[in-house]
Scaffold this motif. Sequence first.
Motif, short mmCIF file in Angstrom:
data_model
loop_
_atom_site.label_atom_id
_atom_site.label_comp_id
_atom_site.label_asym_id
_atom_site.label_seq_id
_atom_site.Cartn_x
_atom_site.Cartn_y
_atom_site.Cartn_z
N LEU A 46 -9.14 9.72 -10.34
CA LEU A 46 -8.03 9.14 -10.11
C LEU A 46 -8.79 8.32 -8.96
O LEU A 46 -7.99 7.45 -8.36
N VAL A 47 -9.79 7.84 -8.41
CA VAL A 47 -10.81 6.65 -7.98
C VAL A 47 -10.61 5.24 -9.19
O VAL A 47 -10.10 4.29 -8.44
N VAL A 48 -10.75 6.21 -10.40
CA VAL A 48 -10.88 4.98 -11.15
C VAL A 48 -9.36 3.94 -11.27
O VAL A 48 -8.98 2.42 -11.19
N GLY A 49 -8.50 4.99 -10.97
CA GLY A 49 -6.52 4.25 -10.87
C GLY A 49 -6.56 3.99 -9.60
O GLY A 49 -6.08 2.77 -9.31
N VAL A 50 -7.38 4.09 -8.86
CA VAL A 50 -7.01 3.43 -6.83
C VAL A 50 -7.67 2.08 -7.12
O VAL A 50 -6.82 1.53 -6.86
N ALA A 51 -8.49 2.24 -7.93
CA ALA A 51 -9.70 0.50 -7.88
C ALA A 51 -8.29 0.02 -9.04
O ALA A 51 -8.63 -1.40 -7.75
N VAL A 52 -7.73 0.34 -9.35
CA VAL A 52 -6.82 -0.32 -10.23
C VAL A 52 -6.04 -1.18 -9.53
O VAL A 52 -5.43 -2.63 -9.74
N LEU B 104 0.75 -1.52 0.01
CA LEU B 104 0.04 -0.05 -0.09
C LEU B 104 0.96 1.15 0.06
O LEU B 104 0.78 2.41 -0.91
N LEU B 105 1.46 1.41 0.57
CA LEU B 105 3.12 2.51 0.86
C LEU B 105 3.48 2.27 -0.58
O LEU B 105 3.42 3.77 -0.99
N ALA B 106 3.90 1.65 -1.52
CA ALA B 106 4.41 1.92 -2.47
C ALA B 106 3.44 2.21 -3.56
O ALA B 106 4.01 2.92 -4.40
N LEU B 107 2.20 2.42 -3.12
CA LEU B 107 1.19 2.62 -3.97
C LEU B 107 0.96 4.68 -3.89
O LEU B 107 0.81 4.50 -5.29
N LEU B 108 1.42 4.65 -3.05
CA LEU B 108 2.00 6.27 -2.90
C LEU B 108 2.73 7.43 -3.76
O LEU B 108 2.03 8.03 -4.84
N PRO B 109 3.31 6.68 -4.39
CA PRO B 109 4.54 7.44 -5.54
C PRO B 109 3.40 7.09 -7.12
O PRO B 109 3.31 8.65 -7.16
N THR B 110 3.19 5.68 -7.35
CA THR B 110 2.47 5.92 -8.00
C THR B 110 1.83 7.01 -8.44
O THR B 110 0.43 7.39 -9.16
N LEU B 111 0.58 6.82 -7.05
CA LEU B 111 -0.38 7.95 -6.94
C LEU B 111 -0.17 9.05 -7.17
O LEU B 111 -0.89 10.24 -7.87
#
Lengths: 325, 318
Positions: free
Chosen positions: B291-297, B9-16
């Motif tokens: 943004l929401v779609v990105g997070v969902a994916v 989950l932390l690794a998702l932060l830069p991607t986000l």
Amino acid sequence: MTTPLLQVRGLTTRFRTERGTVKAVDNVSFDVAPGETLAIVGESGSGKSVTALSLLRLIPNPPGVIESGEILFEGKDLTKISDAEMRAIRGNRIAMIFQEPMSSLNPVLTVGMQIAEPINVHRGTPWSKAMEAAKALLEKVRIPDAAKRLDTFPHQYSGGMRQRAMIAMALACKPRLIIADEPTTALDVTVQAQILDLLKELTRETQASLILITHDLGVVARYADQVAVMYGGRIVEQAAARDLYKNPRHPYTRGLLSSVPRLDGDTSKRLVPIEGQPPDLSRLPAGCSFAPRCKQASSECLKQQPALRERAPNHLSACILDAIQ
Amino acid sequence: MRNYVLRRLLALLPTLFFASLIVFFTVRLIPGDVIDLMLSQNDVSADKMSRDQVIRALGLDVPIWEQYLRWVGSIVFKGDLGKSLWHSTPVTEYLAQRLPVTLELGLIAMIVGLLIAVPIGVYSAMRQDTKGDYIARSFSILLLAVPSFWLGTMVMVFPSIWWGWSPAIEYIKFTEDPWQNFKQMIVPGVVLGAALSAITMRLTRTMMLEVLRQDYIRTAWAKGLSEPLVVLRHGLRNALIPVVTLVGLQAPLLIGGAVIIEQIFVIPGMGLLLLDAVNQRDYPVITGVFLVVGVAVMLINLLVDLSYGLLDPKVRFR
Ligand SMILES: Nc1ncnc2c1ncn2[C@@H]1O[C@H](COP(=O)(O)OP(=O)(O)O)[C@@H](O)[C@H]1O
Ligand SMILES: [Mg+2]
């Protein structure tokens, strides 16, 4: 004489390939008596595995098909019975151990479950009971911590342990015949003897017969009663193990024997590998298929395929020079 | 396992962060201007609001990077995605209404897709090069070739001609009447799932063929197992590992497909929301949806990775 447990008569198995059909096993006959160990020896590609797989009707079709022959086992001709009858024999009356312990166990199922499975399938034993039996089998093949090991997966086992697990699986339903196709070829030299000793000990204990396939004549001396030497899909020599060692009759057998270290300690002779390549089954010569590599071959040898005949009591060989002697 | 999930989950932060940059700035590249639209459509002049006033009211008067910082800031600190430029409804409110609808549609489509693809793919592999295999493979090519908007339209048109059936125009929420809602969602779900099942079917067949050649399958036959046991118990789980990956990778396609299907079947999900927002250049809504779609994916992909642990005992999460 006791009636043989298994009688194979004129077994011929063909494969259709791009380069025409190949007779991987050609007119092979042999008997296995109850409790006896038959070794099938030969270089790679000589048709040993195809012979073994044919016995259980496990030849992939296409491209392969058992073309002719009889496989008489416990009063039935295995080439004629239905698929359901064949399934009832596989893993139950005849079990098989394969060469590659690394890939022959299912990676996603626990070892215990894989050992218990034939008991569940053939006897209808409930899983919990079958798992108890599996634990006993793991102990029998001397896997330490059997209870814990039951629930682990094959990748957590070493090669030698996996082959032990395969042996446990083969023994699960107390089969009358076990076919072991080069069970130690893929293993470390250090564990090879352990595995073979275990296999021999356990088959003796259950009085099962064993067909031990190997390319190593050195193994044969210690473990086999009878030996069949295969070359190019045919049996070229067949005899009691001791007899074959003392009096090899076929030039190919002699070649094989001088290419392995003798266990009787005669180190004075140098090891001589057989020159040349194993034959291409799609282009076998008209005469003896060993002739192109045979030092004694004459023009006679190239004319006709030599028949496997009894050249001495209970000693069969397929070499025309043998008849002349 | 918990550590693994936390780290992922932390690794998702830069991607986000990068996703937010891309989303925010590309959305503003859509040609056309919201102000012009508003001035032309609404009777803004009646309120005596000048163009400048409108711009200021919408917060579009500051430099774009400042707009970005404000946007990100309010997301991070207030969980606020801004307001619709047109209706001044909070974007989060829209999303809360629309996201569950699209998720339901996507889930139905995924399940339907797998229910079509896996059994046919397995059958196809078991009967390789037989008539049944050819029919199954032709069917999958057909599914692949037929665009879902066409299939969706056909499903809308023909049943109504033949049987007088037509999809309900008014959407019934799952919370209102689950059964009615399901009846409404199943047809679009099947249409969407059918398109995705084609590739899954192909992959299932290919993987199954590969698995059926393995040594452990020969072992299973040598044990005297019946064909269903060999194929399902010993084969299928091994073949499913890559199939699960594919299904995860299809998540974005599923959402893209949902945009079209929601349009055809008039389902008030993210797709319709996005379409309206784009037509109206409603930037906060568009960025919010993306943004929401990105997070969902990203979360779906994490779930896929976790599901390997169930299928493949060699996978350990550390
Ligand atoms: N699946 C197959 N397809 C085509 N030919 C095969 C197949 N399996 C075996 N053969 C043929 O049978 C010959 C003997 O193979 P095999 O019995 O595996 O030899 P080995 O004595 O090393 O066990 C091979 O050289 C090959 O020509
Ligand atoms: Mg072999």
